[in-house]
Design a protein around this motif. Structure first.
Motif, PDB file in Angstrom:
ATOM      1  N   THR A  45       0.835  -1.206   0.000  1.00 16.29           N
ATOM      2  CA  THR A  45       0.000   0.000   0.000  1.00 16.29           C
ATOM      3  C   THR A  45       0.865   1.250   0.000  1.00 16.29           C
ATOM      4  O   THR A  45       0.366   2.359  -0.220  1.00 16.29           O
ATOM      5  N   ASP A  46       2.166   1.077   0.238  1.00 17.26           N
ATOM      6  CA  ASP A  46       3.118   2.187   0.192  1.00 17.26           C
ATOM      7  C   ASP A  46       3.672   2.306  -1.230  1.00 17.26           C
ATOM      8  O   ASP A  46       4.267   1.364  -1.765  1.00 17.26           O
ATOM      9  N   GLU A  47       3.489   3.445  -1.847  1.00 17.75           N
ATOM     10  CA  GLU A  47       3.851   3.617  -3.254  1.00 17.75           C
ATOM     11  C   GLU A  47       5.349   3.462  -3.491  1.00 17.75           C
ATOM     12  O   GLU A  47       5.774   2.907  -4.506  1.00 17.75           O
ATOM     13  N   THR A  89       7.375   1.593  -1.807  1.00 19.53           N
ATOM     14  CA  THR A  89       7.696   0.164  -1.702  1.00 19.53           C
ATOM     15  C   THR A  89       7.414  -0.551  -3.012  1.00 19.53           C
ATOM     16  O   THR A  89       8.211  -1.388  -3.465  1.00 19.53           O
ATOM     17  N   VAL A  90       6.293  -0.241  -3.638  1.00 10.15           N
ATOM     18  CA  VAL A  90       5.952  -0.860  -4.924  1.00 10.15           C
ATOM     19  C   VAL A  90       7.042  -0.593  -5.948  1.00 10.15           C
ATOM     20  O   VAL A  90       7.512  -1.508  -6.642  1.00 10.15           O
ATOM     21  N   LYS A  91       7.463   0.651  -6.048  1.00  9.46           N
ATOM     22  CA  LYS A  91       8.503   1.009  -7.019  1.00  9.46           C
ATOM     23  C   LYS A  91       9.820   0.299  -6.702  1.00  9.46           C
ATOM     24  O   LYS A  91      10.512  -0.191  -7.605  1.00  9.46           O
ATOM     25  N   ARG A  92      10.163   0.236  -5.402  1.00 10.16           N
ATOM     26  CA  ARG A  92      11.405  -0.426  -5.000  1.00 10.16           C
ATOM     27  C   ARG A  92      11.380  -1.904  -5.343  1.00 10.16           C
ATOM     28  O   ARG A  92      12.377  -2.462  -5.833  1.00 10.16           O
ATOM     29  N   VAL A  93      10.252  -2.568  -5.073  1.00  6.84           N
ATOM     30  CA  VAL A  93      10.122  -4.000  -5.351  1.00  6.84           C
ATOM     31  C   VAL A  93      10.406  -4.290  -6.819  1.00  6.84           C
ATOM     32  O   VAL A  93      11.194  -5.185  -7.165  1.00  6.84           O
ATOM     33  N   VAL A  94       9.776  -3.543  -7.704  1.00  5.18           N
ATOM     34  CA  VAL A  94       9.943  -3.787  -9.136  1.00  5.18           C
ATOM     35  C   VAL A  94      11.364  -3.442  -9.582  1.00  5.18           C
ATOM     36  O   VAL A  94      11.980  -4.170 -10.375  1.00  5.18           O
ATOM     37  N   ASP A 136     -11.398   1.531   3.858  1.00  3.28           N
ATOM     38  CA  ASP A 136     -10.157   2.031   3.271  1.00  3.28           C
ATOM     39  C   ASP A 136      -9.045   0.989   3.342  1.00  3.28           C
ATOM     40  O   ASP A 136      -8.277   0.815   2.383  1.00  3.28           O
ATOM     41  N   ARG A 137      -8.944   0.292   4.471  1.00  2.00           N
ATOM     42  CA  ARG A 137      -7.876  -0.700   4.644  1.00  2.00           C
ATOM     43  C   ARG A 137      -8.030  -1.839   3.635  1.00  2.00           C
ATOM     44  O   ARG A 137      -7.058  -2.240   2.983  1.00  2.00           O
ATOM     45  N   VAL A 138      -9.233  -2.371   3.503  1.00  3.10           N
ATOM     46  CA  VAL A 138      -9.461  -3.489   2.582  1.00  3.10           C
ATOM     47  C   VAL A 138      -9.254  -3.051   1.134  1.00  3.10           C
ATOM     48  O   VAL A 138      -8.577  -3.736   0.359  1.00  3.10           O
ATOM     49  N   MET A 139      -9.816  -1.923   0.769  1.00  7.27           N
ATOM     50  CA  MET A 139      -9.697  -1.476  -0.621  1.00  7.27           C
ATOM     51  C   MET A 139      -8.262  -1.088  -0.967  1.00  7.27           C
ATOM     52  O   MET A 139      -7.805  -1.317  -2.094  1.00  7.27           O
ATOM     53  N   ASN A 140      -7.531  -0.538  -0.011  1.00  7.92           N
ATOM     54  CA  ASN A 140      -6.127  -0.194  -0.262  1.00  7.92           C
ATOM     55  C   ASN A 140      -5.284  -1.435  -0.513  1.00  7.92           C
ATOM     56  O   ASN A 140      -4.424  -1.448  -1.408  1.00  7.92           O
ATOM     57  N   ILE A 141      -5.503  -2.476   0.297  1.00  6.49           N
ATOM     58  CA  ILE A 141      -4.714  -3.698   0.153  1.00  6.49           C
ATOM     59  C   ILE A 141      -5.191  -4.545  -1.026  1.00  6.49           C
ATOM     60  O   ILE A 141      -4.392  -5.005  -1.851  1.00  6.49           O
ATOM     61  N   LEU A 170       0.774  -1.827  -8.357  1.00  4.75           N
ATOM     62  CA  LEU A 170       1.846  -2.767  -8.685  1.00  4.75           C
ATOM     63  C   LEU A 170       1.746  -3.222 -10.132  1.00  4.75           C
ATOM     64  O   LEU A 170       2.757  -3.286 -10.848  1.00  4.75           O
ATOM     65  N   THR A 171       0.553  -3.529 -10.580  1.00  7.45           N
ATOM     66  CA  THR A 171       0.365  -3.944 -11.971  1.00  7.45           C
ATOM     67  C   THR A 171       0.798  -2.833 -12.922  1.00  7.45           C
ATOM     68  O   THR A 171       1.484  -3.078 -13.927  1.00  7.45           O
ATOM     69  N   GLN A 172       0.419  -1.621 -12.599  1.00  7.20           N
ATOM     70  CA  GLN A 172       0.771  -0.472 -13.433  1.00  7.20           C
ATOM     71  C   GLN A 172       2.286  -0.334 -13.582  1.00  7.20           C
ATOM     72  O   GLN A 172       2.798  -0.084 -14.682  1.00  7.20           O
ATOM     73  N   VAL A 173       3.018  -0.530 -12.486  1.00  8.19           N
ATOM     74  CA  VAL A 173       4.471  -0.410 -12.524  1.00  8.19           C
ATOM     75  C   VAL A 173       5.107  -1.590 -13.263  1.00  8.19           C
ATOM     76  O   VAL A 173       6.142  -1.445 -13.919  1.00  8.19           O
ATOM     77  N   CYS A 174       4.474  -2.765 -13.167  1.00  7.94           N
ATOM     78  CA  CYS A 174       5.025  -3.968 -13.809  1.00  7.94           C
ATOM     79  C   CYS A 174       4.743  -4.032 -15.308  1.00  7.94           C
ATOM     80  O   CYS A 174       5.491  -4.678 -16.054  1.00  7.94           O
ATOM     81  N   VAL A 175       3.684  -3.397 -15.758  1.00  3.36           N
ATOM     82  CA  VAL A 175       3.226  -3.561 -17.139  1.00  3.36           C
ATOM     83  C   VAL A 175       4.303  -3.267 -18.188  1.00  3.36           C
ATOM     84  O   VAL A 175       4.455  -4.045 -19.151  1.00  3.36           O
TER      85      VAL A 175
END
Length: 264
Positions: free
Chosen positions: A70-72, A74-79, A113-118, A126-131
């Protein structure tokens, strides 16, 4: 191992890999020879899964990319770490998700918010960054949805909404990326033996009662096993499913087809 699940050499990112369906999928992909990058929030469990994957995958250690998606940043770092290590990405398995219990009277906005964020926002990001990387490899995406995206529940409102969103996300992104030869599908499990219901607040007695009800609501008369879902994910991610995209595949013992009454 059957050629239908062949994943040898495919660089695969699996989220939610520290438990449940994500963990089972990680082990199966390791057995199939995939090159793994594993994400999860429980670092200790993730390390245990990495060892299990290495033991059954010929000693190849997965790349661990832990963190809260959910941290933006982190998503970028992972990819970035995956591309730096392997130079490409072939498969994305979006398995991370949570369940909460409650309807409109008991689910507050913080829970929503918690459920929809996760379950939705992090999958979207994540999909957007991976595409861009998946386009280069003509790769594939498999999202873990739920039968609750198609079937309603009076006691899991936000969860049902989140999984309906994932079903539609799967179809829309599949249509968008089809001209670029990236396939996008989802699996929609029924009740599966994991810890997700207990983490949502069920005690042992409630969980036992719930599982008995599953014997009725699933036409095959039982809940599912993690490996049954993992095998379906592996198939959809593999070249054996090369002409399959935009599918929300039920893995639910027939529950999606059953009318919501004990008489059917």
């Amino acid at each position: 191992m059957s050629i239908w699940y062949l994943s040898t050499g495919k660089v695969t990112l699996i989220t939610g890999a520290s438990s449940g369906i994500g963990a089972g999928t990680s082990v199966l992909f390791a057995q199939l020879g995939a090159i793994l990058a594993l994400n999860g929030r429980d670092v200790e469990n993730l390390k245990k899964m990495a060892k299990e994957c290495a033991d059954c995958g010929g000693g190849t250690e997965p790349l661990l990319v832990p963190g809260d998606l959910t941290d933006e940043d982190t998503v970028k770092r992972v990819v970035e770490e995956i591309i730096t290590r392997f130079g490409r990405l072939d498969v994305l398995v979006n398995s991370a998700g949570i369940l909460t219990i409650g309807g409109i009277e008991k689910s507050d906005l913080a829970t929503f918010d918690r459920v929809m964020n996760i379950n939705v926002r992090s999958v979207y990001h994540l999909t957007q960054v991976c595409v861009p990387h998946l386009i280069k490899t003509k790769g594939s995406i498999v999202n873990v949805s739920s039968v609750n995206g198609q079937r309603s529940s009076a006691t899991a409102l936000v969860y049902c909404m989140s999984k309906s969103a994932i079903d539609q996300f799967t179809r829309c992104v599949a249509l968008e990326l089809a001209p670029k030869q990236v396939r996008v599908n989802s699996v929609c499990p029924g009740t599966v033996f994991t810890e997700i219901h207990k983490r949502a607040g069920m005690d042992e007695e409630q969980y036992a009662t719930f599982l008995k009800a599953c014997n009725v609501c699933h036409p095959l008369g039982r809940a599912g096993e993690v490996d049954e879902v993992a095998r379906s994910i592996a198939f959809l991610a593999s070249d054996a499913a090369s002409f399959i995209t935009a599918v929300n595949l039920p893995i639910d013992g027939g529950r999606h087809a059953k009318a919501p009454t004990l008489l059917n």
